[in-house]
Write a protein that holds these residues in place. Structure first.
Motif, short mmCIF file in Angstrom:
data_model
loop_
_atom_site.label_atom_id
_atom_site.label_comp_id
_atom_site.label_asym_id
_atom_site.label_seq_id
_atom_site.Cartn_x
_atom_site.Cartn_y
_atom_site.Cartn_z
N LEU A 28 34.33 53.93 42.02
CA LEU A 28 34.48 55.35 42.35
C LEU A 28 33.19 55.91 42.95
CD1 LEU A 28 36.52 56.70 39.32
CD2 LEU A 28 37.24 56.54 41.71
N VAL A 39 43.07 58.32 48.10
CA VAL A 39 43.69 57.00 48.14
C VAL A 39 42.62 55.91 48.13
CG1 VAL A 39 45.01 55.42 49.60
CG2 VAL A 39 45.79 57.77 49.28
N GLY A 40 41.62 56.09 48.98
CA GLY A 40 40.54 55.11 49.06
C GLY A 40 39.80 54.97 47.74
N LEU A 41 39.60 56.09 47.04
CA LEU A 41 38.91 56.04 45.76
C LEU A 41 39.68 55.20 44.75
CD1 LEU A 41 37.66 59.71 45.54
CD2 LEU A 41 36.24 57.67 45.75
N VAL A 43 41.74 52.84 45.42
CA VAL A 43 41.73 51.44 45.84
C VAL A 43 40.40 50.77 45.50
CG1 VAL A 43 41.80 49.88 47.82
CG2 VAL A 43 43.47 51.72 47.63
N THR A 54 41.46 38.80 40.13
CA THR A 54 42.61 38.51 40.97
C THR A 54 42.27 37.42 41.98
OG1 THR A 54 43.37 40.79 40.72
CG2 THR A 54 44.28 39.53 42.56
N PHE A 65 49.10 37.89 37.29
CA PHE A 65 47.78 38.51 37.24
C PHE A 65 47.67 39.37 35.98
CE2 PHE A 65 48.30 38.40 42.01
CZ PHE A 65 47.49 37.30 42.16
N TRP A 67 46.82 42.45 35.81
CA TRP A 67 47.37 43.79 36.02
C TRP A 67 48.88 43.76 36.25
CZ3 TRP A 67 49.21 43.69 41.00
CH2 TRP A 67 48.58 42.79 41.88
N VAL A 68 49.48 42.59 36.29
CA VAL A 68 50.94 42.51 36.29
C VAL A 68 51.42 42.41 34.84
CG1 VAL A 68 52.92 41.07 36.91
CG2 VAL A 68 51.13 41.54 38.60
N ALA A 71 50.60 46.08 33.01
CA ALA A 71 50.71 47.05 34.10
C ALA A 71 50.22 48.43 33.68
CB ALA A 71 52.15 47.10 34.59
N LEU A 74 47.17 49.77 35.36
CA LEU A 74 47.22 50.43 36.66
C LEU A 74 47.35 51.94 36.48
CD1 LEU A 74 49.49 47.94 38.63
CD2 LEU A 74 47.02 48.22 38.79
N TRP A 75 48.13 52.34 35.46
CA TRP A 75 48.23 53.77 35.15
C TRP A 75 46.87 54.32 34.69
CZ3 TRP A 75 52.02 56.48 36.89
CH2 TRP A 75 53.29 55.92 37.04
N LEU A 78 44.66 54.81 37.64
CA LEU A 78 45.06 56.00 38.39
C LEU A 78 44.56 57.25 37.68
CD1 LEU A 78 46.72 55.85 40.97
CD2 LEU A 78 48.74 56.49 39.66
N PRO C 125 57.09 44.85 37.06
CA PRO C 125 57.19 46.20 36.51
C PRO C 125 57.17 47.23 37.63
CG PRO C 125 55.31 45.00 35.57
CD PRO C 125 55.87 44.16 36.67
N ILE C 127 55.45 49.93 38.39
CA ILE C 127 54.23 50.32 39.09
C ILE C 127 53.69 49.20 39.97
CG2 ILE C 127 52.77 49.72 37.09
CD1 ILE C 127 51.41 52.59 38.57
N VAL C 128 53.92 47.95 39.54
CA VAL C 128 53.50 46.82 40.36
C VAL C 128 54.37 46.75 41.63
CG1 VAL C 128 53.29 44.31 40.47
CG2 VAL C 128 52.60 45.54 38.40
N ALA C 154 43.06 54.18 56.37
CA ALA C 154 43.97 54.59 55.30
C ALA C 154 43.21 55.09 54.08
CB ALA C 154 44.87 53.43 54.90
N PHE C 155 41.93 54.74 53.96
CA PHE C 155 41.14 55.15 52.79
C PHE C 155 40.17 56.27 53.14
CE2 PHE C 155 41.22 50.42 51.45
CZ PHE C 155 42.56 50.53 51.19
N TRP C 210 37.26 65.41 47.38
CA TRP C 210 36.54 65.40 46.12
C TRP C 210 35.30 66.28 46.28
CZ3 TRP C 210 34.49 60.34 43.43
CH2 TRP C 210 34.18 60.63 42.10
#
Lengths: 215, 215, 215
Positions: A28, A39-41, A43, A54, A65, A67-68, A71, A74-75, A78, C125, C127-128, C154-155, C210
């Motif tokens: 971040l 979005v970039g942040l 990612v 990964t 993975f 994060w799969v 999951a 991932l929340w 975010l 899942p 989110i994935v 895109a970012f 931001w």
């Protein structure tokens, strides 16, 4: 051998959470410096936190993975990114940068140990296992820097980072070779990397410069 | 058909060693130009030498990677990087750059032929096999340049490099189609790419410029 | 439920062709701006068109790739790139940039829907699956920008693009959850993303900045 009195897995999980958050925050901060949008942040936070593991899993052909399987992370990522955008102010930045140095070092140690152990368990040769430990710990930040259009700090800032991970990974390989119990191998390996990193930060130690690089 | 009098596999292995070293050295030089530290130098040397084949294997879902099966190469790479840092001086740089042009061209040819043949053996269509040959030969350098935060030279310097590999790969596909023995197919393909590259270097031939790029 | 009167698969295939061409053209334009040579132009066109789906397939460990199964597309891409180099003039550039905005938005929508559905079908899942939809639609452009040595648009450009894909992917997940027929789920998801993108382009809507990024 009797397991230690404190529950090692719980401890390890707690350290992992702190370390992953520190990695995400480092993403971040790098993204903020580069004026990325929301979005970039998200990612770069995600790449910093999960990119190394990964990439290791892609190279080792391991699925699912992290994060799969988990999951929910991932929340959490975010939420962390949006929360940081809402609550972090400019005056917090320097503070955050200093505050994450220690959990980041913890992450460096723990991800190194886990990555190397996992590769050893898959029957990889020692040097490949060491490389996988380093990739797990360091390449999230490398991917973050590539997306931010910078030369990766781990290759360029002359402060020992990947090198601490490298030494820590060899400690793990040696401990496994000596048939140490798993918690001891992980602890010794992670502690080595963390202490080396702390020492490097504290003493301002720099990697030797190649003579042809000197200006 | 009788194999040629000289032992083809030994010859091929020797050429491969020279070519891989040349690729690694090209990474070291690029890293030195960008003032990378010791860690970064080892990484770009490794990416240059093994990045193309590794990317091909990830795309083709092939395991183990070359550097897992032959983990000694990772040691060799480490030794090469540290040795270069100890013994290369600024006055050696231009010399090295010129000296590696020929083994680099050999690598371009041989990696093209091997990569394409391998993809054909896995049943890939001709154009995919050609693409895999080009990726094997060229994308190590592409990854090196991305990590060094440069537009990849193979896409930008208007000197034929990937194109030589492309033509060489088609020679391999044609030779296999004509049921030439393997050593002949590899030799013809690699020789085509090497000669084209040598010709391009010698004549200073440039790729045609797109009109909208002309300043 | 009765299928719609128009043949949905044919319609989808036609939209996909238009979208893939638009993605490839966006790569060509980015490459032209960066003065890439003919090889580089073909590569960025290919990355833009197929990079997102290929990265998704590597992450999901799916083979064969689209461009292996339909290798003719590689020929089409080569022809498109060379054709553009022969026939596009500087005065066409601005026109092309505007002309591809709509097929590009269509691609954003359709690739999002396809990518998410595919991941759901593999048991990922929610989110994935959403993430995979976004990667399919957006990361071709991200890889294009990385190769062109830019921070991915895109970012960084603060115009909603990945966000439209993100919302569209959630529509798909919801529709599948509600057991909508596949054509309806894909249509609703793609339409949502396309309309949001169109709205964003039309109104000039920007992602919130931001606070610590504000100069």
């Amino acid at each position: 051998m009797k397991p230690p009195v404190i529950n090692f897995s719980t401890l390890q999980a707690a350290v992992e959470v702190a370390a992953t958050l520190a990695f995400a925050l480092s993403g971040l901060l790098a993204g903020a410096r580069k004026q990325l949008d929301a979005v970039g942040l998200c990612v770069v936070a995600g790449l910093s936190a999960f990119g190394g593991g990964t990439l290791r899993d892609v190279l080792l052909d391991r699925r699912p993975f992290f994060w799969v399987e988990h999951a929910d992370w991932l929340w959490a990522l975010l939420a962390l990114s949006l929360g940081a955008m809402l609550f972090l102010r400019r005056r917090h930045l320097a503070l955050t940068e200093r505050a994450i140095q220690w959990p980041d070092a913890l992450g460096l140690g723990l991800f190194t140990a886990n990555g190397s152990l996992l590769a050893l368990d898959m029957g990889m040769p020692a040097i490949v296992a060491v490389l996988m430990g380093v990739i797990t710990a360091v390449f999230g930040g490398v991917l973050r820097d590539i997306v931010c259009n910078e030369i990766p700090a781990a290759f360029h800032d002359h402060r020992p980072y990947a090198l601490c991970s490298f030494v820590g990974a060899w400690v793990l390989v040696a401990a496994v070779q000596l048939q140490a119990p798993q918690w001891a191998a992980i602890s010794a390996s992670a502690a080595t990397a963390v202490l080396l990193r702390g020492l490097a930060l504290w003493t301002g130690w720099m990697l030797p410069v190649w003579r042809i690089n000197r200006r």
